[in-house]
Design a protein around this motif. Structure first.
Motif, PDB file in Angstrom:
ATOM      1  N   LYS A   1      -1.684  18.269 -17.621  1.00  0.00           N
ATOM      2  CA  LYS A   1      -2.981  18.135 -18.257  1.00  0.00           C
ATOM      3  C   LYS A   1      -4.134  18.671 -17.400  1.00  0.00           C
ATOM      4  CE  LYS A   1      -2.929  13.761 -19.746  1.00  0.00           C
ATOM      5  NZ  LYS A   1      -3.591  12.598 -20.351  1.00  0.00           N
ATOM      6  N   GLU A   2      -3.828  19.618 -16.534  1.00  0.00           N
ATOM      7  CA  GLU A   2      -4.895  20.175 -15.713  1.00  0.00           C
ATOM      8  C   GLU A   2      -5.983  20.805 -16.575  1.00  0.00           C
ATOM      9  OE1 GLU A   2      -3.759  22.697 -12.364  1.00  0.00           O
ATOM     10  OE2 GLU A   2      -1.810  21.732 -12.491  1.00  0.00           O
ATOM     11  N   ARG A   3      -7.164  20.769 -16.048  1.00  0.00           N
ATOM     12  CA  ARG A   3      -8.250  21.472 -16.730  1.00  0.00           C
ATOM     13  C   ARG A   3      -8.005  22.959 -16.671  1.00  0.00           C
ATOM     14  NH1 ARG A   3     -13.213  18.736 -17.445  1.00  0.00           N
ATOM     15  NH2 ARG A   3     -13.271  16.766 -16.337  1.00  0.00           N
TER      16      ARG A   3
ATOM     17  N   ALA B   1     -12.949  17.924 -12.097  1.00  0.00           N
ATOM     18  CA  ALA B   1     -11.768  17.185 -11.610  1.00  0.00           C
ATOM     19  C   ALA B   1     -10.625  17.165 -12.620  1.00  0.00           C
ATOM     20  CB  ALA B   1     -12.154  15.758 -11.243  1.00  0.00           C
ATOM     21  N   ASP B   2      -9.433  17.411 -12.117  1.00  0.00           N
ATOM     22  CA  ASP B   2      -8.221  17.226 -12.912  1.00  0.00           C
ATOM     23  C   ASP B   2      -7.815  15.752 -12.927  1.00  0.00           C
ATOM     24  OD1 ASP B   2      -7.595  20.067 -13.325  1.00  0.00           O
ATOM     25  OD2 ASP B   2      -7.357  20.094 -11.142  1.00  0.00           O
ATOM     26  N   ARG B   3      -8.289  15.038 -11.918  1.00  0.00           N
ATOM     27  CA  ARG B   3      -7.780  13.690 -11.706  1.00  0.00           C
ATOM     28  C   ARG B   3      -8.803  12.869 -10.925  1.00  0.00           C
ATOM     29  NH1 ARG B   3      -2.229  12.141 -11.972  1.00  0.00           N
ATOM     30  NH2 ARG B   3      -1.702  14.313 -12.446  1.00  0.00           N
TER      31      ARG B   3
ATOM     32  N   LEU C   1      -3.937   8.334   0.531  1.00  0.00           N
ATOM     33  CA  LEU C   1      -3.761   9.245  -0.604  1.00  0.00           C
ATOM     34  C   LEU C   1      -4.485  10.564  -0.386  1.00  0.00           C
ATOM     35  CD1 LEU C   1      -4.273   6.880  -3.627  1.00  0.00           C
ATOM     36  CD2 LEU C   1      -2.217   8.224  -3.124  1.00  0.00           C
TER      37      LEU C   1
ATOM     38  N   ILE D   1      -2.895   0.773 -11.419  1.00  0.00           N
ATOM     39  CA  ILE D   1      -1.827   0.594 -10.449  1.00  0.00           C
ATOM     40  C   ILE D   1      -2.167  -0.642  -9.624  1.00  0.00           C
ATOM     41  CG2 ILE D   1      -2.862   2.176  -8.734  1.00  0.00           C
ATOM     42  CD1 ILE D   1       0.136   3.001  -8.170  1.00  0.00           C
TER      43      ILE D   1
ATOM     44  N   LEU E   1       1.452   6.768  -6.748  1.00  0.00           N
ATOM     45  CA  LEU E   1       0.361   7.669  -7.144  1.00  0.00           C
ATOM     46  C   LEU E   1       0.670   9.115  -6.770  1.00  0.00           C
ATOM     47  CD1 LEU E   1      -2.702   5.431  -6.201  1.00  0.00           C
ATOM     48  CD2 LEU E   1      -2.198   6.306  -8.476  1.00  0.00           C
ATOM     49  N   LEU E   2       1.228   9.307  -5.594  1.00  0.00           N
ATOM     50  CA  LEU E   2       1.558  10.677  -5.177  1.00  0.00           C
ATOM     51  C   LEU E   2       2.646  11.255  -6.069  1.00  0.00           C
ATOM     52  CD1 LEU E   2       1.475  10.077  -1.319  1.00  0.00           C
ATOM     53  CD2 LEU E   2      -0.095  11.533  -2.601  1.00  0.00           C
TER      54      LEU E   2
ATOM     55  N   ILE F   1      -8.950  16.858  -7.158  1.00  0.00           N
ATOM     56  CA  ILE F   1      -8.749  15.413  -7.259  1.00  0.00           C
ATOM     57  C   ILE F   1      -9.852  14.644  -6.545  1.00  0.00           C
ATOM     58  CG2 ILE F   1      -7.149  13.508  -6.780  1.00  0.00           C
ATOM     59  CD1 ILE F   1      -4.858  15.559  -6.770  1.00  0.00           C
TER      60      ILE F   1
ATOM     61  N   GLY G   1       0.841   4.035  -2.822  1.00  0.00           N
ATOM     62  CA  GLY G   1       0.604   5.425  -2.452  1.00  0.00           C
ATOM     63  C   GLY G   1       1.716   6.326  -2.957  1.00  0.00           C
TER      64      GLY G   1
ATOM     65  N   ILE H   1      -7.111   6.841 -12.977  1.00  0.00           N
ATOM     66  CA  ILE H   1      -6.332   5.640 -12.701  1.00  0.00           C
ATOM     67  C   ILE H   1      -7.167   4.705 -11.828  1.00  0.00           C
ATOM     68  CG2 ILE H   1      -5.123   6.592 -10.673  1.00  0.00           C
ATOM     69  CD1 ILE H   1      -2.561   5.124 -11.891  1.00  0.00           C
TER      70      ILE H   1
ATOM     71  N   ILE I   1      -9.030   9.105  -9.032  1.00  0.00           N
ATOM     72  CA  ILE I   1      -8.259   7.953  -8.568  1.00  0.00           C
ATOM     73  C   ILE I   1      -9.247   6.964  -7.955  1.00  0.00           C
ATOM     74  CG2 ILE I   1      -6.436   7.191  -6.989  1.00  0.00           C
ATOM     75  CD1 ILE I   1      -5.234  10.024  -7.131  1.00  0.00           C
TER      76      ILE I   1
ATOM     77  N   VAL J   1     -12.309  13.737 -17.551  1.00  0.00           N
ATOM     78  CA  VAL J   1     -11.277  13.940 -16.523  1.00  0.00           C
ATOM     79  C   VAL J   1      -9.918  13.612 -17.174  1.00  0.00           C
ATOM     80  CG1 VAL J   1     -10.454  13.226 -14.249  1.00  0.00           C
ATOM     81  CG2 VAL J   1     -12.917  13.303 -14.711  1.00  0.00           C
ATOM     82  N   PRO J   2      -8.983  14.555 -17.124  1.00  0.00           N
ATOM     83  CA  PRO J   2      -7.731  14.359 -17.876  1.00  0.00           C
ATOM     84  C   PRO J   2      -6.903  13.155 -17.434  1.00  0.00           C
ATOM     85  CG  PRO J   2      -7.998  16.678 -17.241  1.00  0.00           C
ATOM     86  CD  PRO J   2      -9.069  15.906 -16.532  1.00  0.00           C
ATOM     87  N   HIS J   3      -6.873  12.900 -16.121  1.00  0.00           N
ATOM     88  CA  HIS J   3      -6.104  11.760 -15.607  1.00  0.00           C
ATOM     89  C   HIS J   3      -7.034  10.847 -14.820  1.00  0.00           C
ATOM     90  CE1 HIS J   3      -2.040  13.558 -16.126  1.00  0.00           C
ATOM     91  NE2 HIS J   3      -2.670  14.692 -15.888  1.00  0.00           N
TER      92      HIS J   3
ATOM     93  N   LEU K   1       0.818  -1.204   0.000  1.00  0.00           N
ATOM     94  CA  LEU K   1       0.000   0.000   0.000  1.00  0.00           C
ATOM     95  C   LEU K   1       0.861   1.268   0.000  1.00  0.00           C
ATOM     96  CD1 LEU K   1      -3.108   0.229   2.192  1.00  0.00           C
ATOM     97  CD2 LEU K   1      -1.538   2.148   2.063  1.00  0.00           C
TER      98      LEU K   1
ATOM     99  N   VAL L   1     -17.422  16.092 -10.269  1.00  0.00           N
ATOM    100  CA  VAL L   1     -16.493  15.363 -11.135  1.00  0.00           C
ATOM    101  C   VAL L   1     -16.127  16.169 -12.381  1.00  0.00           C
ATOM    102  CG1 VAL L   1     -18.348  14.110 -12.327  1.00  0.00           C
ATOM    103  CG2 VAL L   1     -16.053  13.124 -12.262  1.00  0.00           C
TER     104      VAL L   1
ATOM    105  N   LEU M   1      -5.684   2.608   1.382  1.00  0.00           N
ATOM    106  CA  LEU M   1      -4.968   3.329   0.328  1.00  0.00           C
ATOM    107  C   LEU M   1      -5.644   4.664   0.029  1.00  0.00           C
ATOM    108  CD1 LEU M   1      -2.721   3.515  -1.749  1.00  0.00           C
ATOM    109  CD2 LEU M   1      -4.077   2.087  -3.295  1.00  0.00           C
TER     110      LEU M   1
END
Lengths: 146, 146
Positions: A142-144, B72-74, B21, B122, A132-133, B9, A129, B102, B76, B98-100, A125, B69, B17
């Protein structure tokens, strides 16, 4: 001498992680013994696994002896129970002088306590973590924009 | 402009997890919304968590909208269910741009299938396996000699 880098490795716990490791290490030319309480878990091993299977409770010294722990270069404790992994790593290190021992930790909060016992740990974990961080920190392009 | 690197995010699933995060990302200055079906899971969040909590089923679009949402830039997705994580990452990517996105995968065997859907994944177990295998490969010096 031709097997200079081949090690004798005990993998304790044949869950997903244990089975994956045992299979990969065996495929990599190491001598691997995998121990699990439950014989059915050995079905998770890949077809490339050419090592030994020991069905038994690794907390019993007799099971470890059956797996020839006294020869082991490395003991990897990856059962689903953090405290058992800690105990196994300590037994390997202190009673059988296994040069490398490592315990899988599911609960990151246990990791510090384990390290106080001088046990090497790995926490899936925490690895996930950190990955991902790291991705969030390093990949913001790629931020909005709205 | 001062918040250039601050992202919005969504963390879906507040298990170990997800809580880890969400807390770290919030501490890092990001705007974080954590979603879980079970309100009690929010107790796992660290005291440094300064984001929002949304109790609800993220598979429902209304819950995602409640979490904004669309900003959101991301996203997870780290619930305990691989298929739900896949679905959430796809919904985030395709319906809400959403650009990213995972998805956490518990079962390494699912990872290939997920990637065929174009989803970033991941797998904590694969990370732990790679770390342990790397250690065995790179640190053979303390082998027993007997």
């Amino acid at each position: 001498m031709s097997k200079k880098h081949s090690q004798y490795i005990l993998v304790i716990g044949c869950g997903r992680l244990g089975a994956h490791l045992a299979t990969q290490l065996s495929r990599g030319g190491h001598s691997v013994v995998v121990i699990d309480l439950d014989e059915e878990k050995f079905a998770k091993l890949g077809v490339e696994f050419g090592g030994f299977r020991v069905e038994g409770d690794a907390v019993e010294v007799s099971t470890l002896k059956q797996a020839k722990v006294e020869r082991a270069d490395r003991l990897i404790a990856v059962t689903g129970n953090d405290n058992i992994n800690l105990a196994l790593a300590q037994v390997g290190q202190r009673l059988f002088n296994v040069p490398h021992t490592i315990a899988r930790v599911s609960n990151p909060a246990s990791e510090r306590a384990f390290r106080e016992f001088g046990i090497n740990t790995i926490c899936p974990l925490v690895l996930a973590g950190d990955a991902l961080l790291g991705e969030v920190a390093n990949d913001p392009q790629k931020e909005r924009h709205q």
